[in-house]
Design an enzyme around this catalytic site. Structure first.
Site, PDB file in Angstrom:
ATOM      1  N   LYS A  56     132.021  80.387 -52.281  1.00 53.49           N
ATOM      2  CA  LYS A  56     130.484  80.662 -52.568  1.00 53.49           C
ATOM      3  C   LYS A  56     130.187  80.137 -53.878  1.00 53.49           C
ATOM      4  O   LYS A  56     130.490  80.480 -54.919  1.00 53.49           O
ATOM      5  CB  LYS A  56     130.551  82.212 -52.632  1.00 53.49           C
ATOM      6  CG  LYS A  56     128.908  82.617 -52.573  1.00 53.49           C
ATOM      7  CD  LYS A  56     128.561  83.740 -53.242  1.00 53.49           C
ATOM      8  CE  LYS A  56     127.962  83.429 -54.787  1.00 53.49           C
ATOM      9  NZ  LYS A  56     126.952  82.628 -54.800  1.00 53.49           N
ATOM     10  N   GLY A  62     131.760  82.030 -64.552  1.00 57.21           N
ATOM     11  CA  GLY A  62     130.310  82.427 -64.602  1.00 57.21           C
ATOM     12  C   GLY A  62     130.077  83.081 -65.837  1.00 57.21           C
ATOM     13  O   GLY A  62     130.717  83.181 -66.982  1.00 57.21           O
ATOM     14  N   SER A  63     128.852  84.123 -65.495  1.00 59.35           N
ATOM     15  CA  SER A  63     128.637  84.659 -67.061  1.00 59.35           C
ATOM     16  C   SER A  63     129.612  86.012 -67.322  1.00 59.35           C
ATOM     17  O   SER A  63     130.192  86.588 -66.337  1.00 59.35           O
ATOM     18  CB  SER A  63     127.225  85.121 -66.734  1.00 59.35           C
ATOM     19  OG  SER A  63     126.977  86.247 -65.820  1.00 59.35           O
ATOM     20  N   GLY A 105     131.533  88.507 -64.472  1.00 59.28           N
ATOM     21  CA  GLY A 105     132.816  88.710 -64.686  1.00 59.28           C
ATOM     22  C   GLY A 105     133.407  89.887 -64.677  1.00 59.28           C
ATOM     23  O   GLY A 105     134.334  90.381 -64.138  1.00 59.28           O
ATOM     24  N   GLU A 120     136.560  82.738 -65.964  1.00 59.80           N
ATOM     25  CA  GLU A 120     136.254  81.865 -66.886  1.00 59.80           C
ATOM     26  C   GLU A 120     134.831  82.170 -67.287  1.00 59.80           C
ATOM     27  O   GLU A 120     134.001  82.004 -66.195  1.00 59.80           O
ATOM     28  CB  GLU A 120     136.553  80.361 -66.150  1.00 59.80           C
ATOM     29  CG  GLU A 120     137.866  79.773 -66.498  1.00 59.80           C
ATOM     30  CD  GLU A 120     138.499  80.047 -67.682  1.00 59.80           C
ATOM     31  OE1 GLU A 120     138.050  80.120 -68.774  1.00 59.80           O
ATOM     32  OE2 GLU A 120     139.785  80.011 -67.584  1.00 59.80           O
ATOM     33  N   CYS A 172     130.063  75.612 -71.188  1.00 58.11           N
ATOM     34  CA  CYS A 172     130.770  76.696 -71.506  1.00 58.11           C
ATOM     35  C   CYS A 172     131.504  76.501 -72.889  1.00 58.11           C
ATOM     36  O   CYS A 172     131.700  77.140 -73.812  1.00 58.11           O
ATOM     37  CB  CYS A 172     131.586  77.354 -70.574  1.00 58.11           C
ATOM     38  SG  CYS A 172     132.728  76.196 -69.904  1.00 58.11           S
ATOM     39  N   GLN A 215     116.225  80.030 -67.320  1.00 54.59           N
ATOM     40  CA  GLN A 215     116.963  79.640 -68.296  1.00 54.59           C
ATOM     41  C   GLN A 215     115.961  79.150 -69.199  1.00 54.59           C
ATOM     42  O   GLN A 215     116.325  79.293 -70.628  1.00 54.59           O
ATOM     43  CB  GLN A 215     117.981  78.720 -67.667  1.00 54.59           C
ATOM     44  CG  GLN A 215     119.104  78.097 -68.778  1.00 54.59           C
ATOM     45  CD  GLN A 215     119.885  79.142 -69.210  1.00 54.59           C
ATOM     46  OE1 GLN A 215     120.511  79.772 -68.458  1.00 54.59           O
ATOM     47  NE2 GLN A 215     120.110  79.357 -70.527  1.00 54.59           N
ATOM     48  N   GLU A 266     125.546  84.069 -76.398  1.00 51.81           N
ATOM     49  CA  GLU A 266     125.662  82.859 -75.734  1.00 51.81           C
ATOM     50  C   GLU A 266     124.175  82.429 -75.287  1.00 51.81           C
ATOM     51  O   GLU A 266     123.563  83.287 -74.475  1.00 51.81           O
ATOM     52  CB  GLU A 266     126.560  82.659 -74.381  1.00 51.81           C
ATOM     53  CG  GLU A 266     126.643  81.337 -73.880  1.00 51.81           C
ATOM     54  CD  GLU A 266     127.563  81.335 -72.539  1.00 51.81           C
ATOM     55  OE1 GLU A 266     127.180  82.132 -71.744  1.00 51.81           O
ATOM     56  OE2 GLU A 266     128.514  80.309 -72.461  1.00 51.81           O
TER      57      GLU A 266
HETATM   58  P1  NAD Z   1     126.659  83.766 -63.033  1.00 54.22           P
HETATM   59  O1  NAD Z   1     127.494  84.793 -63.503  1.00 54.22           O
HETATM   60  O2  NAD Z   1     125.285  84.097 -63.092  1.00 54.22           O
HETATM   61  O3  NAD Z   1     127.032  83.278 -61.434  1.00 54.22           O
HETATM   62  C1  NAD Z   1     128.153  82.806 -61.188  1.00 54.22           C
HETATM   63  C2  NAD Z   1     128.566  82.827 -59.937  1.00 54.22           C
HETATM   64  O4  NAD Z   1     128.700  84.467 -59.727  1.00 54.22           O
HETATM   65  C3  NAD Z   1     127.293  82.541 -58.967  1.00 54.22           C
HETATM   66  O5  NAD Z   1     127.946  81.779 -57.652  1.00 54.22           O
HETATM   67  C4  NAD Z   1     126.583  83.658 -58.806  1.00 54.22           C
HETATM   68  O6  NAD Z   1     125.760  83.835 -57.310  1.00 54.22           O
HETATM   69  C5  NAD Z   1     127.710  84.587 -58.503  1.00 54.22           C
HETATM   70  N1  NAD Z   1     127.613  86.132 -58.830  1.00 54.22           N
HETATM   71  C6  NAD Z   1     126.556  86.582 -59.391  1.00 54.22           C
HETATM   72  N2  NAD Z   1     126.584  88.042 -59.329  1.00 54.22           N
HETATM   73  C7  NAD Z   1     127.584  88.241 -58.372  1.00 54.22           C
HETATM   74  C8  NAD Z   1     128.142  89.711 -58.073  1.00 54.22           C
HETATM   75  N3  NAD Z   1     127.616  90.995 -58.233  1.00 54.22           N
HETATM   76  N4  NAD Z   1     129.250  89.406 -57.233  1.00 54.22           N
HETATM   77  C9  NAD Z   1     129.945  88.290 -56.789  1.00 54.22           C
HETATM   78  N5  NAD Z   1     129.414  87.112 -57.508  1.00 54.22           N
HETATM   79  C10 NAD Z   1     128.192  87.206 -58.210  1.00 54.22           C
HETATM   80  O7  NAD Z   1     126.729  82.592 -63.764  1.00 54.22           O
HETATM   81  P2  NAD Z   1     125.907  81.225 -63.770  1.00 54.22           P
HETATM   82  O8  NAD Z   1     124.318  81.563 -64.478  1.00 54.22           O
HETATM   83  O9  NAD Z   1     125.760  80.667 -62.529  1.00 54.22           O
HETATM   84  O10 NAD Z   1     126.741  80.250 -65.015  1.00 54.22           O
HETATM   85  C11 NAD Z   1     126.546  80.166 -66.176  1.00 54.22           C
HETATM   86  C12 NAD Z   1     127.608  81.066 -66.927  1.00 54.22           C
HETATM   87  O11 NAD Z   1     128.956  80.458 -66.383  1.00 54.22           O
HETATM   88  C13 NAD Z   1     127.617  81.051 -68.516  1.00 54.22           C
HETATM   89  O12 NAD Z   1     127.849  82.298 -69.040  1.00 54.22           O
HETATM   90  C14 NAD Z   1     128.876  79.925 -68.726  1.00 54.22           C
HETATM   91  O13 NAD Z   1     129.477  80.040 -70.010  1.00 54.22           O
HETATM   92  C15 NAD Z   1     129.959  80.182 -67.652  1.00 54.22           C
HETATM   93  N6  NAD Z   1     130.671  79.025 -67.359  1.00 54.22           N
HETATM   94  C16 NAD Z   1     131.880  79.250 -67.905  1.00 54.22           C
HETATM   95  C17 NAD Z   1     133.096  78.292 -67.700  1.00 54.22           C
HETATM   96  C18 NAD Z   1     134.376  78.349 -68.155  1.00 54.22           C
HETATM   97  O14 NAD Z   1     135.038  77.412 -67.593  1.00 54.22           O
HETATM   98  N7  NAD Z   1     134.583  79.318 -69.164  1.00 54.22           N
HETATM   99  C19 NAD Z   1     132.685  76.901 -66.988  1.00 54.22           C
HETATM  100  C20 NAD Z   1     131.327  76.933 -66.794  1.00 54.22           C
HETATM  101  C21 NAD Z   1     130.194  78.020 -66.757  1.00 54.22           C
END
Ligand code: NAD
Length: 478
Positions: free
Chosen positions: A172, A225-226, A230, A247, A281, A328, A380
Site C-alpha cells: 500500500k 512514515g510519521s 507508526g 521507520e 527523514c 505540507q 520534525e
Molecule cells: P504518514 O505516516 O502520513 O503515511 C505513511 C503511510 O502510512 C502512507 O501510505 C499512509 O497512507 C499510511 N497510513 C496513514 N494512516 C494509516 C493508518 N491509520 N493505518 C495504516 N496506514 C496508514 O507519513 P508521510 O507523510 O507519508 O511521510 C512522511 C513521514 O515519513 C515523515 O515523518 C518522515 O520522517 C517519515 N519517513 C521516515 C523514513 C525513515 O526511513 N525513517 C523515510 C522516509 C520518510
C-alpha cells in the site's frame, strides 16, 4: 491521461473510486487517475497473498533471483522516464529523481543476489550424536506501507527483500505518489513472479492501511512514515501478535566544529538541510555550530542558500523543487511563524514563491539565534527549514545533538580524529556521518535509527533478512 488499476492476484482490478495524482510543480497537470481499493479488493489481495505463499516460500531460489534481477534491469533501463514521472508526482529535482530510480534498480539487483546467499548454520549439540541446524524461513504474507517522500526507493527496499526471502506481499503506497508505485508494480507484474505473490492496493491510510494492519493473515508489517502513524501500526500489530518494523521521523543534527573545513561544512549543511526540498527523514534540520566558526559559517551559508534555485523539477538548473502539497507547505509556513514567535531570527528565505506554473514553491529557510528548547528544534517540520544552534564546545554540541526524541542520522564536520571518534561513539543515532551530509546512504549496509525514529530490525543490505525471515532450530538425532 492514464487510468491505473490495482494489481490483485495477477489481475489489474479497476475500482469505481479514483483519485487524481497532481503535479506539485504545476497543479494544472494531472498525472493520472488511480483506483482506490475497496474492502472487497483488499480482501481479495489478502486471500491471494495467503494462497500463493506456500508455493512461493518453498519454490526455486533461481526463479526468485531471475525475477528480481529482471525487475532491477528494467528499472535501470527506464531510469530517465521513471525519473521524470517521479519528479512530476513528488517534486524532487530531475537529477535527484533519476538518482532515486537508479537506487531502486540497484536494490533489486542486490536482493537478486541475496536469494542465493541465504545461509544457515550447523553446530554440534551438547548431547552426543545430535546435530543442530539453524535455518531461516520466510515470515508469511507481509504488508508494506510506504510514505510519499521516496516514491520508488522505499517501496523497493521493502519489496525486494520481502520477495527475495520468499514472502508474499500486499503493498500500500502513499496516495500522494501512486504513479511510481504503479509503474513499479507494472514492472513486477511482467517479471515472472507467480500470481498472487505480489499485490498492489492503492488507497487511504485509514481504510486500506487500517484493513491490512488488522488482518491476521498478515504476519509482518514493514512501515515507513510519521511518528503518529507508526504508533497506530505498533498498537494494531501488538494486538494481533504481528511482527513489525517502523521507520519514522528525524530531527537530525549536523555538528560543525571550529576546526572544520568551511567549504565542506557549508556543502554538507546545504545538501543535508535543503536538497530534496528538505523532505528527507535524514535531513539535517539542526546545524549545531561551535562559537569560533559560527559567524563565518553563518555568513557563508547565507550566501549559499540565497543562491539555491527553486523551481520546476523538470527545468534545467532547478536545485530545489516544490513542497509535495498544500498541506505540507502550510505546515512549513506555520513553523516559520512559530520560529519567529519563539524569538529566533529568520536569516534567509521562508516565504512562498510564485513560478510560471501554479505550484507549492517555498524559499529554503534558515533560522539563527535559536536554542534547542524551541519547537522548531524539537518537532520534525519535514520541509526546507533548518536552524543554527550556537554552542561553546564539543561537549555542549554532543549534548544538544542527543537532546531529542529522535535518533535517525547525525553528522559532524571536523578535522580532529579525536572528536570524530568520540562523536561516532557518543552520538545516539542509528547512522553517523563524518564530513558528509546526514542524508545519503548506501543500499548494501543497514539503514535505521534509535529512540523514536525506528523500531525493530534494520532495513537494507543483508541485515534486511532479520525482519523478512524467522529463525528455525532443528535438532537431528541418529
Ligand atoms: P504518514 O505516516 O502520513 O503515511 C505513511 C503511510 O502510512 C502512507 O501510505 C499512509 O497512507 C499510511 N497510513 C496513514 N494512516 C494509516 C493508518 N491509520 N493505518 C495504516 N496506514 C496508514 O507519513 P508521510 O507523510 O507519508 O511521510 C512522511 C513521514 O515519513 C515523515 O515523518 C518522515 O520522517 C517519515 N519517513 C521516515 C523514513 C525513515 O526511513 N525513517 C523515510 C522516509 C520518510
Amino acid at each position: 491521461m492514464s487510468h491505473c488499476a490495482n494489481f490483485i492476484d495477477g489481475q489489474w482490478i479497476d475500482s469505481r473510486e479514483i483519485i487524481d495524482n497532481i503535479n506539485p510543480a504545476d497543479t494544472d497537470d494531472v498525472i493520472g487517475q488511480y483506483a482506490q481499493a475497496s474492502v472487497a479488493d483488499v480482501e481479495q489481495a489478502l486471500a491471494a497473498a495467503s494462497a500463493s505463499f506456500a508455493d512461493w516460500s518453498c519454490g526455486s531460489i533461481q526463479q526468485r533471483f531471475d525475477a528480481l534481477d529482471a525487475i532491477g534491469t528494467e528499472i535501470l533501463d527506464r531510469r530517465e522516464e521513471l525519473g521524470r514521472l517521479l519528479a512530476r508526482e513528488e517534486g524532487k529535482s530531475l537529477g535527484e529523481s533519476i538518482g532515486e530510480v537508479i537506487r531502486a534498480g540497484q536494490i533489486f539487483k542486490f536482493f537478486a543476489g541475496e536469494t542465493v546467499r541465504l545461509q544457515g548454520e550447523i553446530l554440534d549439540s551438547v548431547r552426543p550424536g545430535v546435530q543442530v541446524e539453524i535455518t531461516r524461513e520466510p515470515v508469511g504474507p507481509v504488508a508494506i506501507i510506504t510514505p510519499w517522500n521516496f516514491p520508488i526507493a522505499i517501496p523497493a527496499w521493502k519489496i525486494a527483500p520481502a520477495l527475495a526471502y520468499g514472502n508474499s506481499v500486499v503493498f500500500k503506497p502513499s496516495n500522494l505518489v501512486p504513479a511510481s508505485a504503479w509503474a513499479l508494480t507494472d514492472i513486477i507484474s511482467r517479471s515472472g513472479i507467480p500470481k498472487g505473490v505480489f499485490n498492489l492496493v492503492m488507497g487511504s491510510g485509514n481504510s486500506v492501511g487500517g484493513h491490512l494492519l488488522n488482518d491476521r493473515r498478515i504476519k509482518a508489517v514493514s512501515f515507513t512514515g510519521s511518528l503518529h502513524t507508526g504508533a497506530v501500526v505498533a498498537e494494531a500489530c501488538s494486538k494481533h501478535g504481528t511482527k513489525y518494523q517502523l521507520e519514522m521521523g528525524g530531527k537530525n543534527p549536523l555538528i560543525i566544529l571550529d576546526d572544520a573545513d568551511l567549504d565542506v561544512a557549508v556543502n554538507c549543511a546545504v545538501n543535508g538541510a535543503f536538497f530534496a526540498t528538505g523532505q528527507r527523514c535524514t535531513a539535517s534540520s539542526r546545524l549545531i555550530v561551535e562559537a569560533g566558526i559560527h559567524d563565518d559559517f553563518v555568513a557563508a551559508i547565507n550566501v549559499a542558500v540565497k543562491d539555491l534555485r527553486v523551481g520546476d523539477p523538470l527545468k534545467e538548473g532547478t536545485q530545489i523543487g516544490p513542497v509535495v502539497d498544500e498541506s505540507q507547505l502550510n505546515q512549513n509556513l506555520k513553523y516559520i511563524e512559530i520560529g519567529k514567535d519563539e524569538g529566533a531570527t529568520l536569516l534567509v528565505g521562508g516565504g512562498r514563491v510564485e513560478r510560471d506554473t501554479p505550484g507549492f514553491y517555498q524559499e529554503p529557510a534558515l533560522f539563527i539565534d535559536t536554542n534547542n528548547n524551541m519547537r522548531i528544534n524539537r518537532e520534525e517540520i519535514f520541509g526546507p527549514v533548518a536552524t543554527v544552534i550556537k554552542v561553546a564546545d564539543f561537549e555542549e554540541a554532543i549534548a544538544v545533538a542527543n537532546d531529542t526524541i529522535f535518533g535517525l542520522s547525525a553528522g559532524i564536520c571536523t578535522r580532529s580524529l579525536e572528536f570524530a571518534t568520540r562523536f561516532k561513539r557518543e552520538c545516539k543515532a542509528g547512522m553517523v556521518m563524518v564530513n558528509l551530509p546526514t542524508a545519503g546512504v548506501d543500499y548494501h549496509v543497514p539503514f535505521g535509527g534509535t529512540k523514536d525514529s525506528s523500531f525493530g530490525a534494520r532495513e537494507q543490505g543483508s541485515y534486511a533478512r532479520e525482519f523478512f525471515t524467522v529463525v528455525k532450530t532443528a535438532y537431528v538425532g541418529r
